[in-house]
Design a protein around this motif. Structure first.
Motif, short mmCIF file in Angstrom:
data_model
loop_
_atom_site.label_atom_id
_atom_site.label_comp_id
_atom_site.label_asym_id
_atom_site.label_seq_id
_atom_site.Cartn_x
_atom_site.Cartn_y
_atom_site.Cartn_z
N TYR A 113 20.78 76.94 64.98
CA TYR A 113 21.51 76.09 64.04
C TYR A 113 22.83 76.78 63.70
O TYR A 113 22.92 78.01 63.73
CB TYR A 113 20.71 75.88 62.75
N ARG A 114 23.84 75.97 63.40
CA ARG A 114 25.16 76.51 63.08
C ARG A 114 25.62 75.95 61.74
O ARG A 114 25.56 74.75 61.49
CB ARG A 114 26.15 76.16 64.18
N LEU A 115 26.07 76.85 60.87
CA LEU A 115 26.58 76.44 59.56
C LEU A 115 27.86 75.62 59.72
O LEU A 115 28.74 75.99 60.50
CB LEU A 115 26.85 77.68 58.70
N ASP A 116 27.95 74.53 58.97
CA ASP A 116 29.14 73.68 59.05
C ASP A 116 29.28 72.93 57.72
O ASP A 116 28.41 73.00 56.85
CB ASP A 116 28.99 72.69 60.21
N SER A 117 30.37 72.21 57.60
CA SER A 117 30.57 71.39 56.41
C SER A 117 29.55 70.26 56.39
O SER A 117 28.89 69.97 57.40
CB SER A 117 31.99 70.81 56.42
N SER A 118 29.41 69.62 55.25
CA SER A 118 28.42 68.55 55.08
C SER A 118 28.64 67.43 56.09
O SER A 118 29.75 67.20 56.59
CB SER A 118 28.50 67.99 53.67
N ASN A 119 27.54 66.73 56.41
CA ASN A 119 27.65 65.55 57.27
C ASN A 119 28.26 64.36 56.53
O ASN A 119 28.65 63.39 57.16
CB ASN A 119 26.25 65.15 57.75
N MET A 120 28.35 64.47 55.21
CA MET A 120 28.78 63.34 54.42
C MET A 120 30.29 63.38 54.16
O MET A 120 30.88 64.45 54.01
CB MET A 120 28.04 63.32 53.07
N GLN A 121 30.91 62.20 54.10
CA GLN A 121 32.32 62.09 53.75
C GLN A 121 32.53 62.60 52.32
O GLN A 121 31.61 62.59 51.49
CB GLN A 121 32.77 60.63 53.83
N GLN A 123 34.68 59.45 42.28
CA GLN A 123 35.65 59.25 41.20
C GLN A 123 37.07 59.58 41.64
O GLN A 123 38.04 59.18 40.97
CB GLN A 123 35.27 60.09 39.97
N ASP A 124 37.21 60.30 42.74
CA ASP A 124 38.54 60.69 43.22
C ASP A 124 39.21 59.58 44.03
O ASP A 124 40.35 59.73 44.47
CB ASP A 124 38.45 61.95 44.08
N TYR A 125 38.49 58.48 44.27
CA TYR A 125 39.02 57.43 45.14
C TYR A 125 39.14 56.11 44.37
O TYR A 125 38.32 55.81 43.49
CB TYR A 125 38.12 57.24 46.37
N GLN A 126 40.15 55.34 44.74
CA GLN A 126 40.35 54.02 44.13
C GLN A 126 39.51 52.98 44.88
O GLN A 126 39.15 53.17 46.05
CB GLN A 126 41.83 53.65 44.19
N GLN A 127 39.24 51.87 44.22
CA GLN A 127 38.42 50.83 44.83
C GLN A 127 39.00 50.33 46.15
O GLN A 127 38.28 50.04 47.09
CB GLN A 127 38.28 49.66 43.84
N SER A 128 40.33 50.28 46.20
CA SER A 128 40.99 49.79 47.42
C SER A 128 40.79 50.71 48.61
O SER A 128 40.94 50.29 49.76
CB SER A 128 42.49 49.59 47.16
N GLN A 129 40.44 51.97 48.35
CA GLN A 129 40.24 52.93 49.44
C GLN A 129 38.82 52.92 49.99
O GLN A 129 38.58 53.43 51.09
CB GLN A 129 40.56 54.35 48.94
N LEU A 130 37.88 52.36 49.26
CA LEU A 130 36.47 52.51 49.61
C LEU A 130 36.09 51.75 50.88
O LEU A 130 35.09 52.07 51.52
CB LEU A 130 35.60 52.06 48.44
N ASP A 131 36.87 50.74 51.24
CA ASP A 131 36.57 50.01 52.48
C ASP A 131 36.65 50.93 53.70
O ASP A 131 35.98 50.69 54.71
CB ASP A 131 37.53 48.84 52.66
N ALA A 132 37.46 51.97 53.61
CA ALA A 132 37.60 52.91 54.72
C ALA A 132 36.36 53.78 54.87
O ALA A 132 36.19 54.46 55.88
CB ALA A 132 38.83 53.80 54.52
N PHE A 133 35.49 53.75 53.84
CA PHE A 133 34.29 54.57 53.87
C PHE A 133 33.03 53.71 53.84
O PHE A 133 32.09 53.98 53.09
CB PHE A 133 34.28 55.54 52.68
N ALA A 134 33.05 52.61 54.61
CA ALA A 134 31.87 51.75 54.67
C ALA A 134 30.66 52.55 55.11
O ALA A 134 29.53 52.29 54.69
CB ALA A 134 32.13 50.59 55.62
N ASP A 135 30.89 53.51 55.97
CA ASP A 135 29.83 54.45 56.37
C ASP A 135 30.20 55.80 55.78
O ASP A 135 31.26 56.35 56.09
CB ASP A 135 29.74 54.54 57.89
N ASN A 136 29.36 56.33 54.89
CA ASN A 136 29.71 57.58 54.21
C ASN A 136 29.40 58.82 55.01
O ASN A 136 29.45 59.93 54.50
CB ASN A 136 29.01 57.64 52.84
N ILE A 137 29.06 58.66 56.29
CA ILE A 137 28.76 59.80 57.17
C ILE A 137 29.95 60.04 58.09
O ILE A 137 30.56 59.11 58.60
CB ILE A 137 27.49 59.51 57.99
N LYS A 138 30.28 61.30 58.29
CA LYS A 138 31.41 61.65 59.16
C LYS A 138 31.16 61.14 60.58
O LYS A 138 30.03 61.22 61.09
CB LYS A 138 31.62 63.17 59.17
N PRO A 139 32.19 60.64 61.23
CA PRO A 139 32.01 59.99 62.54
C PRO A 139 31.58 60.93 63.65
O PRO A 139 31.04 60.48 64.66
CB PRO A 139 33.39 59.39 62.82
#
Length: 635
Positions: free
Chosen positions: A507-515, A522-538
């Motif tokens: 296993y290799r340590l890495d950043s989270s799988n989640m966006q 709370q750091d994102y506006q409602q208009s930006q959330l469409d870009a994160f329909a899938d909260n998992i990194k591609p």
């Protein structure tokens, strides 16, 4: 010839005064957040005949940065582990683990899955000699260039950890080392079972501080012993103080002393017999080979002769005999040496049962020479690779002694989070081969880059982890071959099935799988959330997601993993029905009905994997109705 240059500046009076005070009152020199300093409260006391009032005294170990070290241990991490199947051996079935990454982050990730499950920990951390690195845990991502120079960014640009030189002249020489060790030992203690034990190799530079640090973390009452290992076989004449430091210490602490004792071993009487009717009674034979080659101990390299047959026997050139000529001659005269009938055999020594002082042999604080020396560790690595690829590895025999004392050999887990050349993994497999144990190892190592001028780098190894993983593969192959050769020699080959676990999952340590939006919406506006329909990194695979689920749910990384197909969808099956995970899309009611037939204890889906919002609600309700024991979660 070199010429000293003028520094072209006036005398630094402050530094001059500091040096004078340090010479007069060395006990008043301390370390502060800014570096070396004078403890003025203590200096006042040195200059007074009466007790000077000041800060309330207490018995404890203090250093600049201790509070930060405590906070560091308690801070959560959002990092995860990603499986590396291509580097693994028998990934689906093995129960051994090798993890690449900063051990502080890894220890945090293991807190749920291995809380109170580790029987023994062995570590060989940096000794703070002034020539090695210490980990810096409060590094900043923007210092990418300097981090890269320190070799703590992997080949994909991931920042793994901070490393820095810690010369003996540094103002925070001891403090930085203590700040590195404190959080790691604190987290390590949590992983031990109640009767678990930790062994820590250390030399004279920090043994005094490490003892006090462990007294605080593990409790003074849980101190087991300080073992002395003779690491050098040849006296070191290079030491400037004319004292050859030939040993290292191994500090040992238990999680809870009332649940622990060094195992020792009872001598088996079945090994003793008297086939030649020796009047001294039953005996067993021991090897009379030594550990030094001809250049190291020429007086132990000679031939001996069987007085009855005249056959000559020479010692191997890389080991020699255990005894001098005079001692060996005396043993031959006393008929204590058993000579083989064949000329290619090896003479051995009689050890009589009547000469045993006790049937039980505990562990002496002075480890025996059978523990080996540093040169034996170097030779073992060289024998596996053909060249010297690692400096000062511990010998397998030393770690074997510790494992025998710290584990029972059943299903005990052994953790080493300063893996280095992976001697602990090698020793675990070797001991399992010898006594049939099923011990499992977890190795953790930061992928520190290898010196470009080294033989290992020329051979294609990029970092220490690559050497460690390859050593495990080579050691496993050697152990397997030696075991097979032995059973053939003993005539057991026809009925022999080798069930030992020679594999390991990487296993290799890495950043989270989640966006990032998953953790900080709370750091994102409602208009930006469409870009994160899938909260998992591609770039993350189902294997990556499954590993993070195991860690989050507190399941061991060693559980057996297989895949099955249900309603045309790929389902990961962990430890039979302990966990089902499906990351395909189109999850609906029909799929829920099928999966409920197996009654898994846990089931996980992607939040974006359901056919629609209605299906998501219905799947949850169906599982509650058809398999009420199943716990469902989504990511």
């Amino acid at each position: 010839m070199t010429i000293d240059k003028l520094d072209m500046k006036s005398t630094d009076i402050v530094n001059s005064n500091f040096d004078k005070l340090a010479d007069l009152f060395p006990n008043c020199v301390t370390e502060s957040a800014e570096g070396k300093a004078i403890d003025f409260d203590l200096l006042k006391q040195e200059l007074s005949h009466a007790v000077v009032e000041g800060n309330k005294e207490r018995y404890r170990l203090e250093w600049p940065g201790k509070k930060e070290a405590i906070v560091t241990a308690n801070l959560p991490t959002t990092k995860t582990l990603r499986p590396v199947r291509e580097d693994s051996v028998d990934f689906e079935t093995t129960e051994n683990i090798y993890i690449e990454g900063d051990n502080l982050e890894v220890l945090k990730l293991l807190q749920e899955s291995y809380l109170g499950k580790i029987k023994m920990i062995y570590i060989d951390p940096p000794y703070n000699t002034g020539n090695d690195f210490v980990y810096v845990d409060n590094f900043k991502k923007e210092s990418k260039v300097s981090n890269l120079d320190s070799g703590i960014i992997d080949d994909k640009g991931n920042i793994l950890s901070g490393l820095k030189d810690n010369p003996a002249t540094a103002g925070r020489y001891h403090s930085d080392w203590l700040s590195m060790m404190y959080p790691r030992l604190k987290l390590a203690r949590n992983l031990l079972i109640e009767g678990g034990v930790i062994f820590i190799s250390i030399d004279n530079n920090e043994v005094h501080n490490l003892r006090k640090l462990c007294d605080e973390i593990f409790g003074e009452d849980n101190f087991v012993t300080e073992l002395i290992w003779k690491s050098r076989q040849i006296v070191d004449s290079r030491n400037k103080n004319n004292a050859s430091i030939d040993h290292e210490a191994i500090l040992s602490y238990s999680k809870r002393m009332e649940n622990f004792s060094l195992l020792g071993k009872e001598i088996s009487l079945n090994k003793y017999s008297n086939p030649d009717n020796d009047p001294r009674g039953p005996w067993m034979s021991n090897s009379i080979l030594g550990l030094a080659n001809a250049s190291q101990r020429p007086n132990l390299h000679y031939s001996i002769f069987d007085p009855k047959t005249g056959n000559e026997f020479s010692c191997p050139p890389d080991t020699g005999w255990r005894y001098s000529v005079e001692t060996m001659s005396k043993k031959i005269d006393e008929e204590r040496i058993v000579f083989p009938k064949k000329k290619d055999g090896r003479p051995r020594e009689k050890k009589f049962l009547t000469e045993l002082s006790s049937r039980f042999t505990g562990l002496s604080s002075i480890l025996p020479e059978s523990a080996g020396f540093t040169l034996n560790g170097s030779r073992e690595v060289r024998d596996l690779f053909g060249k010297k690829y690692f400096d000062f590895p511990k010998p397998v025999s030393l770690i074997e002694i510790l494992i025998k004392q710290g584990t029972l050999g059943a299903d005990d887990i052994i953790l080493d989070f300063y893996s280095g050349s992976a001697t602990t993994a090698h020793a675990t497999m070797q001991l399992n081969a010898e006594d049939g144990g099923k011990r499992k190892f977890i190795q953790v190592q930061l992928p520190e880059p290898i010196d470009e001028k080294s033989e290992a780098c020329k051979a294609g190894y990029k970092n220490i982890c690559e050497i460690g993983k390859d050593r495990i593969r080579r050691a496993a192959k050697k152990i397997k071959e030696e075991k097979l050769e032995k059973v053939k020699k003993d005539g057991l080959f026809a009925d022999f099935t080798d069930k030992q676990d020679y594999g390991f999952r990487v296993y290799r340590l890495d950043s989270s799988n989640m966006q990032d939006v998953y953790y900080r919406p709370q750091d994102y506006q409602q208009s930006q959330l469409d870009a994160f329909a899938d909260n998992i990194k591609p770039d993350r695979s189902p294997d990556d997601l499954l590993t993070q689920i195991l860690l989050d749910w507190g399941l061991p990384l060693s559980l057996k993993i297989s895949t099955i197909e249900i309603s045309g969808k790929k389902v990961y099956q962990v430890a039979e029905n302990s966990l089902y995970a499906c990351f395909d899309s189109g999850i609906d009611e029909d799929f829920a009905k099928e999966i409920a037939k197996d009654s898994p204890l846990r089931v996980v889906f992607r939040d974006s994997g359901f056919k629609n919002d209605t299906a998501k609600v219905n799947v949850r309700q169906l599982l509650k109705q058809l398999s009420p024991e199943t716990e469902m979660k989504v990511i």
